[in-house]
Design a protein around this motif. Structure first.
Motif, PDB file in Angstrom:
ATOM      1  N   GLN A 393       0.831  -1.204   0.000  1.00 49.65           N
ATOM      2  CA  GLN A 393       0.000   0.000   0.000  1.00 49.65           C
ATOM      3  C   GLN A 393       0.867   1.256   0.000  1.00 49.65           C
ATOM      4  N   GLU A 394       2.029   1.166   0.624  1.00 45.46           N
ATOM      5  CA  GLU A 394       2.965   2.298   0.634  1.00 45.46           C
ATOM      6  C   GLU A 394       3.309   2.746  -0.778  1.00 45.46           C
ATOM      7  N   ALA A 396       1.385   2.129  -3.541  1.00 44.66           N
ATOM      8  CA  ALA A 396       0.156   2.627  -4.166  1.00 44.66           C
ATOM      9  C   ALA A 396      -0.121   4.067  -3.747  1.00 44.66           C
ATOM     10  N   ASP A 397       0.328   4.427  -2.541  1.00 40.97           N
ATOM     11  CA  ASP A 397       0.081   5.773  -2.011  1.00 40.97           C
ATOM     12  C   ASP A 397       1.169   6.776  -2.360  1.00 40.97           C
ATOM     13  N   ASP A 399       3.386   9.635  -3.916  1.00 42.23           N
ATOM     14  CA  ASP A 399       3.051  10.874  -4.610  1.00 42.23           C
ATOM     15  C   ASP A 399       3.956  11.027  -5.824  1.00 42.23           C
ATOM     16  N   CYS A 418      -1.093  -1.797  -9.394  1.00 41.50           N
ATOM     17  CA  CYS A 418      -1.615  -1.285  -8.128  1.00 41.50           C
ATOM     18  C   CYS A 418      -1.591   0.241  -8.066  1.00 41.50           C
ATOM     19  N   ASN A 420      -2.515   4.172  -9.600  1.00 40.81           N
ATOM     20  CA  ASN A 420      -3.564   4.881 -10.348  1.00 40.81           C
ATOM     21  C   ASN A 420      -2.914   5.507 -11.567  1.00 40.81           C
TER      22      ASN A 420
END
Length: 433
Positions: A393-394, A396-397, A399, A418, A420
């Protein structure tokens, strides 16, 4: 109930702690001194969410103890779980049952009362019968019953999968007490209406290997469709979403990407093929060879894509690899697709820097020649391309605007689909998947 767990690796340590959580008194046997010392001190020697807290609690309360003595184990209880490793044999597909056999050979001659041995390890079909025959030879004036109670836990969710499984399977020979004892062991789980399935031992052994073979096949299926999508210009994620609505298919394990790895699926499908061949049923599982081939081909495809993104050559390029564990919420790097790709890229002349939230120490032991960074941002410093190879998740998040200030070229390859894509492209990145 008093019970013993033989082998405190990933499976055994989790099972022992969870049995203590269910209210049992547990003695864990571990022959590796370093691992034994850590567990005795309430420290888990691998990463698994929620497990450290439970281990600490039950070591401190005395509900769980750790030893290296089989003599102590034989004196402690009459119910034993075998949870030792069954790795792939070197140079062949078959499972290496040396640890399972050693546990049986060492324990049974020490038993002084009738006992039940429950297998948790993933083994080829027919193992329980073979061990039962050997137990009859080794037992001295006692009856030793062998039964198989396969595990279905997932790394990253092992505690929940053990305490709240979607089924309990017990493979027992007729006339024994395995079913009665297992119903007592798992009483809180059974009372929660969890399906309790009793079979013969060969069926129980095949339940586990069949489940792993099916999951591996499902992953390779969608990755094979991804290859067709690449050629046709179609969207494999949209296909997975659409066919996943079919209740007969389901959406889980239909995520295209770099493929599977770890200490279970690769070795288990190969051992399944090998055992089928020994039984004269090799053709029945011949499709698993292509499942394996598709999976390994994804790694080669990732290396090729990285080379294409870099203009046709990796020589002298700086590559950031985000991810080393074979899956998120784990520090397991056994047969890791991410590290396999990192190694291949380095061999083609690139400078490779790896970062993973939990698997750095294990990665360094396996691939000491790679460079490692303390954070995702540090790994991307002056990178020509960023490869996301484990779906933490790190990552995917992340910036993309922040990383834009760090990299040499804003190019990212999403090996796990994973990220966007729209967000990254809007930030000026070339996005590949």
């Amino acid at each position: 109930m008093r019970m013993v767990v033989l082998g405190l690796g990933y499976l055994g340590a989790t099972h022992a702690v969870c049995m203590a959580e269910l209210g049992h008194e547990v003695l864990g046997i571990e022959v590796v001194p370093e691992k034994r010392a850590q567990l005795s001190a309430g420290q888990v020697p691998f990463y698994e969410p929620d497990l450290p807290e439970l281990l600490n609690r039950h070591i401190n309360s005395g509900a769980m103890r750790v030893s290296d003595s089989y003599a102590e184990a034989a004196d402690f209880a009459d119910v034993f779980f075998i949870a030792v490793g069954t790795p792939q044999k070197k140079g062949e597909y078959s499972a290496d049952l040396a640890y399972v056999d050693a546990a049986i050979e060492e324990l049974i001659p020490l038993l002084t009362r009738n006992s039940l041995i429950l297998g948790k390890s993933t083994v080829p079909v027919g193992t329980a019968q073979r061990l039962s025959d050997r137990a009859d030879e080794l037992a001295k004036d006692v009856e030793v019953e062998i039964a198989w109670n396969p595990e279905f836990l997932r790394e990253g969710f092992a505690v929940a999968d053990t305490l709240h499984p979607d089924r309990v399977v017990v493979g027992a020979f007729p006339g024994g007490r395995a079913e009665v004892v297992c119903r007592e062991i798992y009483a809180p789980i059974v009372q929660a209406q969890t399906p309790f399935i009793v079979t013969d031992p060969p069926t129980a052994e095949l339940v586990k290997t069949s489940a792993n073979a099916f999951l591996a096949t499902k992953i390779s299926f969608i990755n094979a469709i991804a290859e067709v999508c690449d050629a046709a210009g179609a969207d494999v994620k949209a296909i997975a979403d659409a066919i996943g609505h079919d209740a007969r298919i389901g959406r889980k394990f239909l995520n295209a990407g770099l493929g599977f790895g770890g200490g279970c699926l690769p070795k288990d499908i190969r051992a399944f093929m090998a055992r089928a061949g020994e039984l004269g049923a090799a053709e029945a599982l011949s499709f698993l060879r292509e499942v394996d081939n598709v999976n390994m081909r994804r790694r080669t495809r990732m290396v090729e894509l990285a080379r294409q993104v870099c203009g046709g050559s990796l020589l002298g390029k700086r590559i950031a690899i985000l991810g080393a564990a074979f899956k998120p919420e784990s520090d397991d790097v056994r047969d890791s697709p991410a590290l396999n790709v990192a190694g291949q890229i380095q061999l083609q002349g690139a400078s490779v820097t790896v970062y993973d939230p939990k698997a750095m120490d294990n990665s360094r032991k396996l691939f000491p020649t790679l460079d490692y960074a303390a954070s995702a941002v540090d790994a991307c410093d002056t990178a020509d391309v960023v490869l996301v190879l484990t779906e933490w998740q790190e990552f995917a998040d992340l910036d993309p605007h922040l990383l834009s200030e760090t990299v040499r070229n804003r190019r990212v390859v999403d090996g796990r689909m994973c990220l966007n894509a729209e967000v990254w492209e809007a930030a000026g990145w070339q996005y590949y998947a």
